[in-house]
Motif scaffolding. Structure first.
Motif, short mmCIF file in Angstrom:
data_model
loop_
_atom_site.label_atom_id
_atom_site.label_comp_id
_atom_site.label_asym_id
_atom_site.label_seq_id
_atom_site.Cartn_x
_atom_site.Cartn_y
_atom_site.Cartn_z
N ASN A 37 0.59 -1.39 0.06
CA ASN A 37 -0.06 -0.02 0.07
C ASN A 37 0.74 1.28 -0.01
OD1 ASN A 37 -2.51 -1.60 0.20
ND2 ASN A 37 -2.06 -1.70 2.40
N GLY A 38 2.30 1.25 0.10
CA GLY A 38 3.14 2.34 0.04
C GLY A 38 3.34 2.78 1.48
N ASN A 39 2.93 2.00 2.44
CA ASN A 39 3.12 2.31 3.65
C ASN A 39 4.48 1.69 4.38
OD1 ASN A 39 0.69 3.95 3.99
ND2 ASN A 39 -0.32 2.15 4.25
N HIS A 40 5.22 2.39 5.43
CA HIS A 40 6.36 1.99 5.97
C HIS A 40 5.95 0.65 6.75
CE1 HIS A 40 10.31 1.39 7.74
NE2 HIS A 40 9.99 2.04 8.74
N ILE A 41 6.84 -0.60 6.59
CA ILE A 41 6.22 -1.49 7.20
C ILE A 41 6.31 -1.31 8.66
CG2 ILE A 41 7.01 -4.02 7.71
CD1 ILE A 41 7.65 -4.11 4.80
N GLN A 42 5.18 -1.91 9.40
CA GLN A 42 5.27 -1.87 10.80
C GLN A 42 5.28 -3.27 11.65
OE1 GLN A 42 4.95 1.05 12.75
NE2 GLN A 42 5.46 2.14 10.91
N ALA A 43 6.55 -3.63 11.58
CA ALA A 43 6.69 -5.08 12.11
C ALA A 43 7.91 -5.10 12.71
CB ALA A 43 6.84 -6.06 10.98
N HIS A 44 8.15 -4.14 13.97
CA HIS A 44 9.47 -3.87 14.64
C HIS A 44 9.47 -4.88 15.58
CE1 HIS A 44 9.23 0.17 12.77
NE2 HIS A 44 7.92 0.05 13.07
N GLY A 45 10.81 -5.30 15.80
CA GLY A 45 10.94 -6.22 16.87
C GLY A 45 10.87 -7.63 16.52
N GLY A 46 10.60 -7.91 15.15
CA GLY A 46 9.61 -9.15 14.59
C GLY A 46 10.33 -10.35 14.32
N GLY A 47 9.58 -11.20 14.01
CA GLY A 47 10.27 -12.72 13.62
C GLY A 47 9.37 -13.00 12.42
N ILE A 48 9.93 -14.14 11.87
CA ILE A 48 9.38 -14.60 10.43
C ILE A 48 9.25 -16.13 10.66
CG2 ILE A 48 9.99 -15.10 7.96
CD1 ILE A 48 10.98 -12.37 7.87
N ILE A 49 7.95 -16.50 9.95
CA ILE A 49 7.99 -18.03 9.75
C ILE A 49 7.50 -18.26 8.37
CG2 ILE A 49 7.08 -18.65 11.97
CD1 ILE A 49 4.18 -18.63 10.77
N LYS A 50 7.79 -19.52 7.83
CA LYS A 50 7.48 -19.93 6.39
C LYS A 50 6.67 -20.86 6.44
CE LYS A 50 9.61 -21.10 2.03
NZ LYS A 50 10.97 -21.67 1.31
N LEU A 51 5.42 -20.74 5.51
CA LEU A 51 4.36 -21.78 5.30
C LEU A 51 4.59 -22.02 3.59
CD1 LEU A 51 1.66 -20.53 7.70
CD2 LEU A 51 3.37 -22.42 8.17
N GLY A 52 4.79 -23.20 3.38
CA GLY A 52 4.81 -23.49 1.94
C GLY A 52 5.87 -22.59 1.42
N LYS A 53 5.44 -21.81 0.27
CA LYS A 53 6.34 -20.78 -0.28
C LYS A 53 6.15 -19.45 0.03
CE LYS A 53 6.44 -23.53 -4.74
NZ LYS A 53 6.33 -23.48 -6.02
N THR A 54 5.24 -19.28 1.29
CA THR A 54 5.12 -17.90 1.61
C THR A 54 5.52 -17.57 3.09
OG1 THR A 54 3.12 -17.93 0.24
CG2 THR A 54 3.11 -16.30 2.28
N TYR A 55 6.27 -16.39 3.12
CA TYR A 55 6.93 -16.14 4.50
C TYR A 55 5.80 -14.81 5.02
CZ TYR A 55 11.34 -17.55 2.43
OH TYR A 55 12.54 -18.48 2.11
N TYR A 56 5.77 -15.09 6.58
CA TYR A 56 5.19 -14.23 7.17
C TYR A 56 5.83 -13.54 8.58
CZ TYR A 56 0.82 -16.91 5.20
OH TYR A 56 0.13 -17.09 4.29
N TRP A 57 5.70 -12.25 8.11
CA TRP A 57 6.64 -11.36 8.97
C TRP A 57 5.58 -10.96 10.00
CZ3 TRP A 57 9.49 -6.75 6.81
CH2 TRP A 57 10.41 -5.97 7.67
N TYR A 58 5.98 -10.90 11.38
CA TYR A 58 5.08 -10.32 12.41
C TYR A 58 6.14 -9.39 13.37
CZ TYR A 58 2.31 -14.55 11.48
OH TYR A 58 1.35 -15.40 11.04
#
Length: 329
Positions: A37-58
């Motif tokens: 959406n053009g907004n600066h990502i808000q996922a500070h102090g985060g972590g990532i998991i991968k499911l299939g071919k998709t990464y999820y960043w929290y």
């Protein structure tokens, strides 16, 4: 008429790109990182998991205009680690335990339990004086939530502030947490349902926080940041042949005078491809007075044979299918 039609298509395409953000072809450490959406990502102090071919960043949602009575966790998805789609604030949490004004929820990390098919989020939960020192847990049925708060506790009965996550190559999940009275950080295995900490695996006697671990070519590498609050410092690493240790002495991961390029560690992400494996140093460049504008410093590390080094930050790209990366030419 044809020229007018082509011009119209081009104008519409420009509007679409402006509304949905440009396709990123590289990662620019320390620069604003726009989502779809053009907004600066808000996922500070985060972590990532991968499911299939998709990464999820929290990570922590600290955007301007959010209701200060709540704490937010942002979720983003990507298939290439460069372009991220905003999936929403998957946790909007009010004060869960009457902690009072300016209560703390930091460093959310999500694990997926294949047996229970639940997504389990851990985070640092605290009050303003930083005396509570607990982990909180929220659970969801889908990666993009909604997550619902369940409980908080002190893992292993210890104070817990900064937390990290590690999922070993065999899928075993671990919580990493810093305990100030012990002057070090713990590596603890999660219970079968991921809703508790089952046992201590290792205690690393070093006053460090921001713990992150990766397993690479037979060695475990652990990174930590000194206890300087929002101020950056020289992050360090140690190695061991097993998670239980013994661990080597900690040494710098970048020139110490750079204070790890003004960043603090949050995760080591291993990207295994068909040709190679890349390990990414994920870190935050905190801006305490303008937290919504805090930046991310992601860099591929030089790693192997007991050495780990973060190169000088500059734009780079990654091919997640091949597991390879290169600096922008």
């Amino acid at each position: 008429m044809i020229l007018r039609f082509i011009t119209s298509l081009f104008f519409c395409g420009c509007l679409f790109s402006a509304a949905h953000g440009q396709i990123a072809k590289e990662i620019n450490p320390g620069e604003p990182w726009p989502d779809n959406n053009g907004n600066h990502i808000q996922a500070h102090g985060g972590g990532i998991i991968k499911l299939g071919k998709t990464y999820y960043w929290y990570g922590e949602g600290r955007a301007k205009g959010l209701d200060t009575n709540y704490r937010y966790v942002g979720c983003y998805s990507s298939k290439d680690l460069m372009n991220w789609q905003f999936r929403g604030y998957v946790l909007k949490q009010g004060d869960p335990e009457n902690l009072g004004p300016r209560w703390v929820m930091e460093r959310p990390k999500v694990f997926y339990n294949k047996k229970t098919k639940k997504f389990v989020m851990y985070f640092h939960l605290d009050d303003k004086p930083y005396k509570l020192a607990r982990v909180g847990i929220a659970v969801a049925d889908k990666p993009d939530g909604p997550f619902n708060y369940v409980k908080s506790f002190r893992p292993l009965g210890m104070e817990s502030r900064d937390i990290g996550q590690f999922i070993d190559d065999d899928g075993t999940p671990y919580l990493i947490f810093e305990s100030r009275p012990s002057k070090g950080f713990y590596i603890a295995a999660l219970s079968e349902d991921y809703m508790d900490v089952e046992k201590q695996v290792s205690f690393i006697q070093a006053p460090l926080e921001g713990g992150a671990i990766v397993h690479y070519q037979g060695l475990y590498y652990a990174i930590g940041s000194a206890l300087t609050g929002w101020r950056p410092n020289a992050n360090k690493f140690a190695t061991a042949t097993t998670l239980a240790g013994p661990w080597s002495e900690f040494t710098d991961i970048a020139p110490p005078e750079t204070n790890t390029y003004s960043s603090q560690s949050t995760m080591l992400l291993k990207v295994e491809g068909k040709r190679s494996t890349t390990v990414i140093f994920m870190a935050d460049q905190w801006k305490p007075s303008t937290q919504w504008d805090s930046r991310y410093l992601w860099m591929p590390v030089e790693i192997g044979e007991g050495k780990l080094w973060v190169p000088r930050p500059r734009p780079w790209s990654i091919d997640v299918k091949k597991g390879t990366w290169r600096f922008k030419l």
